[in-house]
Write an enzyme that holds these catalytic residues in place. Structure first.
Site, PDB file in Angstrom:
ATOM      1  N   GLU A  49       0.821  -1.223   0.000  1.00  0.00           N
ATOM      2  CA  GLU A  49       0.000   0.000   0.000  1.00  0.00           C
ATOM      3  C   GLU A  49       0.851   1.268   0.000  1.00  0.00           C
ATOM      4  O   GLU A  49       0.423   2.305  -0.511  1.00  0.00           O
ATOM      5  CB  GLU A  49      -0.959   0.000   1.191  1.00  0.00           C
ATOM      6  CG  GLU A  49      -2.080  -1.025   1.119  1.00  0.00           C
ATOM      7  CD  GLU A  49      -1.675  -2.365   1.714  1.00  0.00           C
ATOM      8  OE1 GLU A  49      -0.467  -2.577   1.994  1.00  0.00           O
ATOM      9  OE2 GLU A  49      -2.569  -3.225   1.909  1.00  0.00           O
ATOM     10  N   PHE A 111     -11.172  -7.492  14.061  1.00  0.00           N
ATOM     11  CA  PHE A 111     -10.104  -7.947  13.166  1.00  0.00           C
ATOM     12  C   PHE A 111      -9.795  -6.862  12.123  1.00  0.00           C
ATOM     13  O   PHE A 111     -10.694  -6.315  11.507  1.00  0.00           O
ATOM     14  CB  PHE A 111     -10.514  -9.243  12.462  1.00  0.00           C
ATOM     15  CG  PHE A 111      -9.496  -9.693  11.446  1.00  0.00           C
ATOM     16  CD1 PHE A 111      -8.213 -10.070  11.840  1.00  0.00           C
ATOM     17  CD2 PHE A 111      -9.803  -9.706  10.093  1.00  0.00           C
ATOM     18  CE1 PHE A 111      -7.270 -10.466  10.912  1.00  0.00           C
ATOM     19  CE2 PHE A 111      -8.867 -10.101   9.159  1.00  0.00           C
ATOM     20  CZ  PHE A 111      -7.597 -10.486   9.556  1.00  0.00           C
ATOM     21  N   GLN A 112      -8.557  -6.564  11.945  1.00  0.00           N
ATOM     22  CA  GLN A 112      -8.073  -5.540  11.010  1.00  0.00           C
ATOM     23  C   GLN A 112      -8.711  -4.176  11.284  1.00  0.00           C
ATOM     24  O   GLN A 112      -8.979  -3.412  10.373  1.00  0.00           O
ATOM     25  CB  GLN A 112      -8.271  -5.964   9.550  1.00  0.00           C
ATOM     26  CG  GLN A 112      -7.279  -7.045   9.132  1.00  0.00           C
ATOM     27  CD  GLN A 112      -7.225  -7.302   7.637  1.00  0.00           C
ATOM     28  OE1 GLN A 112      -8.178  -7.076   6.908  1.00  0.00           O
ATOM     29  NE2 GLN A 112      -6.086  -7.797   7.163  1.00  0.00           N
ATOM     30  N   LYS A 161     -17.303  -1.017   6.226  1.00  0.00           N
ATOM     31  CA  LYS A 161     -17.712  -2.030   5.250  1.00  0.00           C
ATOM     32  C   LYS A 161     -19.225  -2.072   5.067  1.00  0.00           C
ATOM     33  O   LYS A 161     -19.724  -2.175   3.950  1.00  0.00           O
ATOM     34  CB  LYS A 161     -17.198  -3.402   5.705  1.00  0.00           C
ATOM     35  CG  LYS A 161     -17.460  -4.496   4.688  1.00  0.00           C
ATOM     36  CD  LYS A 161     -16.825  -5.821   5.087  1.00  0.00           C
ATOM     37  CE  LYS A 161     -16.928  -6.819   3.936  1.00  0.00           C
ATOM     38  NZ  LYS A 161     -16.290  -8.107   4.254  1.00  0.00           N
ATOM     39  N   MET A 467      24.390   9.180   1.950  1.00  0.00           N
ATOM     40  CA  MET A 467      24.352  10.470   2.625  1.00  0.00           C
ATOM     41  C   MET A 467      24.737  10.320   4.096  1.00  0.00           C
ATOM     42  O   MET A 467      25.444  11.156   4.663  1.00  0.00           O
ATOM     43  CB  MET A 467      22.966  11.106   2.496  1.00  0.00           C
ATOM     44  CG  MET A 467      22.888  12.529   3.030  1.00  0.00           C
ATOM     45  SD  MET A 467      24.026  13.656   2.191  1.00  0.00           S
ATOM     46  CE  MET A 467      22.960  14.334   0.911  1.00  0.00           C
TER      47      MET A 467
END
Lengths: 568, 88
Positions: A49, A111-112, A161, A467
Site C-alpha cells: 500500500e 479484526f483488522q 464495510k 548520505m
C-alpha cells in the site's frame, strides 16, 4: 439511481474525473472492488500500500490532478501513513480511500481494525468517516476539492464495510464552491515599492509556484525586472535551468551563487515557499540584510520562520500577475549581477572523479540528463542521489522533477515514477534511485511489469547509505557504523532482481559504458528497465552547508568557504 | 512562555475537537484550560481555551494554523478582553 454505498463510491469517483486508482483490496474495502470491476476507472494493483500512496503522489505531480490510492482497513490503511505524511509536507493533492470495519464493531478491536482517522490527524488536511451511504458522493466531491484547493494536501476518506454494502440512491453532488484568496492591493503595492527600491533583490521560488501553475508568470516578471532567481528542491523546473537569470538551487546542497544571492540580498521575494531549515540553515544567520516579501496561499506560512515585511496571502499565479502589472521601475542591478556572475564563474557546480577509479555518480546523472532531455519526468528517492539529481539534471519545465522534499522518504522514487508514468504515458519517466532506497520499494517493479508501465530506473549504486556515510566521514571521524549495504558485492544482484521482477536489467561500471547503457534503456518500450550503475562509495555532495551552521559558511568543497572567507 | 486565551467556533463534526487538540500537541502548545460547549447555532460548538506558547511562537501564527482546520469556523484572541474583565 439505485445502488449501494460501494456503487455510489465508484460512480462518484468517475464523476469527479478520477481515471486511475492505485490500490490493493482486502476484507473491509472488498465491497468497493465489485463495482470497480466494471468501471472505466483503471485500477493499478500494487504490491504494497505504501507504493499505492507514493504512486498517487507521483500521478498528482505529473498531471496536476488529484491522485487516488485505496487500501483496506487496519494494516492496509496504516501502510498509507508514510505517503500521507509525505504528501502533507510537500502539499501534494491526494485522496486516500480506506476500508473500515463495520459500524457496529468500530471501537471493539475488531479484526483488522485501526483508527486510521486518529492516526493520520496531524498529517492530513482533512478526513472523513462516512456513516450514511447517501453522503458518499458529497464526501468524495468535497475530498477532491479540499485536496486540490488552497494549499493542496492529502485527504482521507474512511468507509466502514457495512456502509459500502448498504443500499442507497446515487445523487450527484453539487459542484463545490471554489474560491481563491483575493489579493490585498495595498500589499501588492508595498511589495512593488520594495522591489523598485531594492539593489540586491532575489526571487526565492518554492514548490507553490509549481502547484499554482505560475511558471509562465514568474518568467514574465523575472525577465521584466532582471532579478535573479533561485529555485528550491521542490521548485526545480519552475524556472528553466538554461535561463541566464537562474542561479540554481539554494540551501544545504545549493549552488554557491544561489546561497550567496539569498545571504547577500537586500530583498527576498519569497514565492510559495516556507523558509524550510534545509534552505535557511541557522535562521538567525539567514539573509541578515534582507527585507522579505512573502507570498503564499497558506496564511499560516507567512512569518512562521522568518518575519515578512510584506506578507501576501494568495495564489502565486495571481500574485505574480499582479506584481507584473504594477512593477514599473526595474531596479538597477548592475553591481549585484557583477557580484553574482563572479561567483558563477568562480564556483560552478563540479565534482572530482573518485580516487579509486570508479564511476563518478555525478557523471552518470549528467549524462542521463543530456541523453534523455528535459521533456522526461525524473523522480528521486532521498539521499546523495537525490541531491545529485537536483543538481545535475537540467530541468526546463515544471513537474519534471518529483521527489520527497519535506518528509525525506527513502523509497519514494520507484512508486512515484510508476504513478507519474500512469498519468503521463507519453513521457519517459526515469527514477533516479539509490541502492538503499531501491531496496525499500522495488517490489512495485513487479506492478509496473504486470500493468505495462514501462518506467526506467537508474540505481546509483554506491554500496552504502551514501548520505549517512558522508556525514560519518565529515562529522563522525569516518566511523562507518551500519551504512555499508554490500550491494557492490551483488547482494542482492540488481540485474538479476530486475529480471526476476519482469524488467530488463543492465549493469554499467565504467565511464565508457554509461551512454550505451542509457541508450539501450531508452530503446526498451515494452517493459521497465533497471540500470545498476556501480559507482564509487566516497563521492560526496558539494556544495554543503553543514547542519547547525549559517549559510555564510557554505562550503564549495570540503574546507573552502567562499562567503565566509571574503568577509574575514 | 506567554499565555493566551482563544475562543473558537467549530462545526459539530466527529473528529473536530481531536484535530484541534492534536494541533496543540504536535506544535508544542501547552494547554492550561479547555472548555467545550454548545454555541447558539445548533450545528456549531464553542471552544474556549487558554494556552501557553513557547518563546518565539506568536498567537497570530497559532490562530492561522487553527484557521486552516476545515471544521473550525472562527478563532478569536480573547487575551485582551479577559484582561479588561479582570480590571487589569
Amino acid at each position: 439511481m439505485d445502488t449501494t454505498g460501494a456503487g455510489a463510491l465508484i460512480k462518484a469517483l468517475e464523476d469527479v474525473g478520477c481515471e486511475v486508482i492505485f490500490g490493493m483490496p482486502g476484507g473491509a474495502i472488498l465491497p468497493a472492488y465489485d463495482p470497480l470491476y466494471e468501471s472505466k476507472i483503471r485500477h493499478v494493483l500494487v504490491r504494497h500500500e505504501q507504493g499505492a500512496g507514493h504512486a498517487a503522489q507521483g500521478y498528482a505531480q505529473a498531471t496536476g490532478r488529484v491522485g487516488v490510492c485505496m487500501a483496506t482497513s487496519g494494516p492496509g490503511a496504516t501502510n498509507l501513513v508514510t505517503p500521507l505524511a509525505d504528501a502533507y509536507m510537500d502539499s501534494v493533492p491526494i485522496v486516500a480511500i480506506t476500508g473500515q470495519v463495520s459500524r457496529s464493531v468500530i471501537g471493539t478491536d475488531a479484526f483488522q481494525e485501526a483508527d486510521i482517522r486518529s492516526i493520520t490527524l496531524p498529517i492530513t488536511k482533512h478526513s472523513f468517516q462516512v456513516h450514511d451511504p447517501a453522503d458518499i458522493p458529497r464526501v468524495i466531491a468535497e475530498a477532491f476539492t479540499l485536496a486540490l484547493t488552497g494549499r493542496p494536501g492529502p485527504v482521507l476518506v474512511d468507509l466502514p464495510k457495512d456502509v459500502l454494502a448498504t443500499a442507497t440512491t446515487y445523487t450527484p453532488p453539487k459542484p463545490a464552491a471554489q474560491s481563491r484568496p483575493v489579493l490585498s492591493p495595498v500589499q501588492i503595492r508595498n511589495a512593488a515599492q520594495l522591489i523598485g527600491s531594492s539593489r540586491k533583490p532575489v526571487f526565492y521560488v518554492g514548490g507553490g509556484v509549481i502547484r499554482s501553475g505560475a511558471a509562465a508568470e514568474l518568467r514574465k516578471l523575472a525577465e521584466k525586472t532582471r532579478i535573479p532567481v533561485v529555485t528550491t528542491l521542490m521548485a526545480r523546473g519552475a524556472f528553466p535551468d538554461s535561463h541566464e537569470l537562474h542561479l540554481g538551487m539554494p540551501g544545504m546542497h545549493g549552488t554557491v551563487p544561489a546561497v550567496a544571492a539569498l545571504q547577500k540580498a537586500d530583498l527576498l521575494i519569497a514565492l510559495g515557499t516556507r523558509f524550510d531549515d534545509r534552505v535557511t540553515g541557522l535562521l538567525p544567520h539567514f539573509a541578515p540584510h534582507a527585507a522579505v516579501v512573502h507570498a503564499d496561499i497558506d496564511p499560516a506560512e507567512i512569518s512562521k520562520n522568518r518575519k515578512a515585511d510584506v506578507g501576501i496571502v494568495g495564489d502565486c499565479r495571481d500574485v505574480l500577475a499582479a506584481l507584473t502589472a504594477v512593477v514599473t521601475r526595474a531596479p538597477d542591478l548592475t553591481g549585484w549581477w557583477e557580484y553574482l556572475d563572479g561567483l558563477r564563474t568562480t564556483y560552478p557546480l563540479g565534482y572530482d572523479w573518485p580516487a579509486d577509479g570508479m564511476l563518478a555518480p555525478q557523471y552518470v546523472i549528467e549524462r542521463l540528463s543530456t541523453l534523455v532531455g528535459p521533456e522526461a519526468i525524473y523522480t528521486a528517492g532521498v539521499g546523495q542521489h537525490q541531491m545529485w539529481a537536483a543538481q545535475y539534471v537540467k530541468y526546463e519545465r515544471p513537474g519534471s522533477f518529483i521527489n520527497s522534499g519535506g518528509a525525506g522518504t527513502m523509497g519514494f522514487a520507484v512508486p512515484a515514477a510508476m504513478g507519474a508514468q500512469a498519468g503521463a504515458p507519453d513521457r519517459t519517466v526515469w527514477a533516479i534511485d539509490g541502492d538503499g532506497c531501491f531496496q525499500m520499494t522495488n517490489q512495485e517493479l513487479a506492478t509496473c511489469a504486470a500493468e505495462g508501465i514501462p518506467i526506467k530506473v537508474a540505481i546509483i549504486n554506491n554500496g552504502n547509505l551514501g548520505m549517512v556515510r558522508q556525514w560519518q566521514t565529515l562529522f563522525y571521524d569516518g566511523r562507518y557504523s551500519n551504512t555499508r549495504l554490500g550491494t557492490h558485492d551483488r547482494h542482492p544482484d540488481f540485474v538479476r532482481l530486475a529480471e526476476a521482477l519482469g524488467c530488463v536489467g543492465l549493469r554499467c561500471e565504467t565511464k565508457s559504458e554509461v551512454d550505451g547503457a542509457v541508450l539501450e534503456a531508452m530503446a526498451v518500450r515494452d517493459r521497465p528497465v533497471v540500470i545498476d550503475f556501480v559507482v564509487g562509495q566516497d563521492a560526496q555532495v558539494w556544495p554543503m552547508v553543514a547542519a547547525g551552521t549559517g549559510n555564510d559558511e557554505v562550503m564549495a568543497a570540503r574546507g573552502i568557504r567562499p562567503l565566509f572567507d571574503e568577509e574575514e | 512562555m506567554t499565555r493566551h486565551s482563544l475562543s473558537l467556533l467549530l462545526r459539530n463534526e466527529p473528529g473536530a475537537l481531536a484535530r484541534i487538540v492534536v494541533l496543540f500537541s504536535s506544535r508544542g502548545v501547552d494547554v492550561e484550560s479547555l472548555s467545550l460547549g454548545p454555541a447558539e447555532r445548533g450545528d456549531l460548538s464553542r471552544l474556549d481555551v487558554v494556552v501557553d506558547l513557547q518563546p518565539g511562537r506568536t498567537p497570530a501564527q497559532l490562530i492561522k494554523q487553527l484557521g486552516r482546520i476545515v471544521d473550525v469556523k472562527s478563532v478569536v484572541d480573547r487575551t485582551h478582553d479577559e484582561a479588561i474583565e479582570l480590571g487589569a
